[in-house]
Design an enzyme around this catalytic site. Structure first.
Site, PDB file in Angstrom:
ATOM      1  N   LYS A 143      -7.120  -4.931  -3.128  1.00 39.97           N
ATOM      2  CA  LYS A 143      -7.874  -5.457  -1.986  1.00 39.97           C
ATOM      3  C   LYS A 143      -8.832  -4.395  -1.461  1.00 39.97           C
ATOM      4  O   LYS A 143      -8.616  -3.202  -1.669  1.00 39.97           O
ATOM      5  CB  LYS A 143      -6.911  -5.907  -0.889  1.00 39.97           C
ATOM      6  N   ASP A 163       0.782  -1.246   0.000  1.00 39.88           N
ATOM      7  CA  ASP A 163       0.000   0.000   0.000  1.00 39.88           C
ATOM      8  C   ASP A 163       0.815   1.297   0.000  1.00 39.88           C
ATOM      9  O   ASP A 163       0.483   2.236   0.741  1.00 39.88           O
ATOM     10  CB  ASP A 163      -0.959   0.017   1.208  1.00 39.88           C
ATOM     11  N   CYS A 193      -2.127  -2.767   7.669  1.00 39.21           N
ATOM     12  CA  CYS A 193      -2.017  -3.627   6.483  1.00 39.21           C
ATOM     13  C   CYS A 193      -0.716  -4.433   6.447  1.00 39.21           C
ATOM     14  O   CYS A 193      -0.717  -5.578   5.998  1.00 39.21           O
ATOM     15  CB  CYS A 193      -2.212  -2.797   5.224  1.00 39.21           C
TER      16      CYS A 193
END
Ligand SMILES: [Zn+2]
Length: 232
Positions: free
Chosen positions: A134, A36, A179
Site C-alpha cells: 500500500k 506493517d 495504520c
C-alpha cells in the site's frame, strides 16, 4: 464509514457493522492481519515507532494459532507525497492539505525495494498467504490495508477476504494510531467482525493521536482486546 464502490456490505449473512463478540473465535473464518511490521517502523528505522520491535515475538506466537494470515507492507516510491522531503520548507510531522484531506508528513520511509521496507527478519509468519502492499501511488498515501487515503481506492483486500469466506479480522502491528487504526476501521466498515490486540501493537502517539484512535475505533465497532483475552 462507507467504502465507495462497494455494494452489498455483508459477509455470509453477517449484518454490516455487527458488533463483535467480546473475544474472537479463531477458526478457518478468522484472519490475522499483521500491519506493517517493517524495519523502518522499528527502532533503528527511518520512522521508528517507540518499542515497535516488541510486537514481533507476540505476533510470532499469535500467528501459530491462525490458519489465515495476511501481511500489509507500506511500499512507497521515492519522492512519495507523504514524505516531508517532497514538500519544500516542511518538516516531518507537520501537515499539509492534500486533495483528499490533511496529510501528516513523514520522514522518508519504506521505499520500494529498500532494506527499510523489508519485514523484520525476526517476524516468523512464513505461513502468511497474502501480502497487501500500500502507498505505492506517488500522490496518495494509504494507512489502511483496505482503502487508500483518498477513501475511495480499494486495495483489493476486502474482496480477497470475502472470497475466502473470512468473517472476522484480528489486527496487530504498527502503528496503533495510524495504520492499525485505519485498517481496523475499514475492516469493520466492510462488515468483518474486527478486533485489535492492543499488546500486539505499538503507537506513535502524535499529539494525542493514540487516544483519538481508540475512541474512533470504538465508535466504529472495533473491539479492543489483549492477547490474554484470546481463546487458548
Ligand atoms: Zn508510509
Amino acid at each position: 464509514m462507507l467504502i465507495a464502490g462497494a455494494t452489498v456490505l455483508t459477509v455470509a449473512g453477517a449484518p454490516r457493522g455487527a458488533r463483535a463478540q467480546e473475544t474472537p473465535v479463531i477458526d478457518e473464518r478468522a484472519v490475522l492481519i499483521v500491519v506493517d511490521v517493517q524495519n523502518d517502523f522499528c527502532p533503528g528505522g527511518n520512522l521508528a515507532v517507540p518499542r515497535g520491535d516488541e510486537v514481533v515475538p507476540v505476533i510470532n506466537a499469535l500467528a501459530k494459532r491462525f490458519s489465515n494470515i495476511v501481511l500489509t507492507q507500506d511500499w512507497h516510491p521515492a519522492g512519495h507525497s507523504s514524505f516531508a522531503s517532497s514538500h519544500p520548507g516542511k518538516k516531518p510531522f507537520e501537515t499539509v492539505e492534500m486533495p483528499y484531506g490533511r496529510q501528516v508528513l513523514w520522514p522518508d520511509h519504506c521505499i520500494q525495494g529498500s532494506k527499510g521496507a523489508e519485514f523484520r527478519a525476526d517476524l516468523d509468519v512464513s505461513s502468511a498467504q497474502a501480502i497487501i502492499r500500500k502507498g505505492y501511488r506517488r500522490e496518495v498515501d494509504s494507512y489502511s490495508g483496505f482503502v487508500e487515503a483518498d477513501r475511495k481506492t480499494p486495495t483489493g483486500l476486502t474482496g480477497y477476504l470475502r472470497e475466502r469466506g473470512i468473517l472476522r479480522a484480528v489486527i496487530v502491528g504498527l502503528a496503533t494510531d495510524f495504520c492499525v487504526s485505519w485498517t481496523a476501521q475499514d475492516a469493520s466498515a466492510a462488515g468483518f467482525e474486527t478486533y485489535v490486540v492492543e499488546d500486539a501493537c505499538r503507537a506513535i502517539d502524535l499529539e494525542g493521536s493514540l487516544e483519538k484512535a481508540w475512541a474512533e475505533m470504538a465508535e466504529n465497532d472495533v473491539t479492543r482486546i489483549r492477547v490474554s483475552d484470546l481463546p487458548g
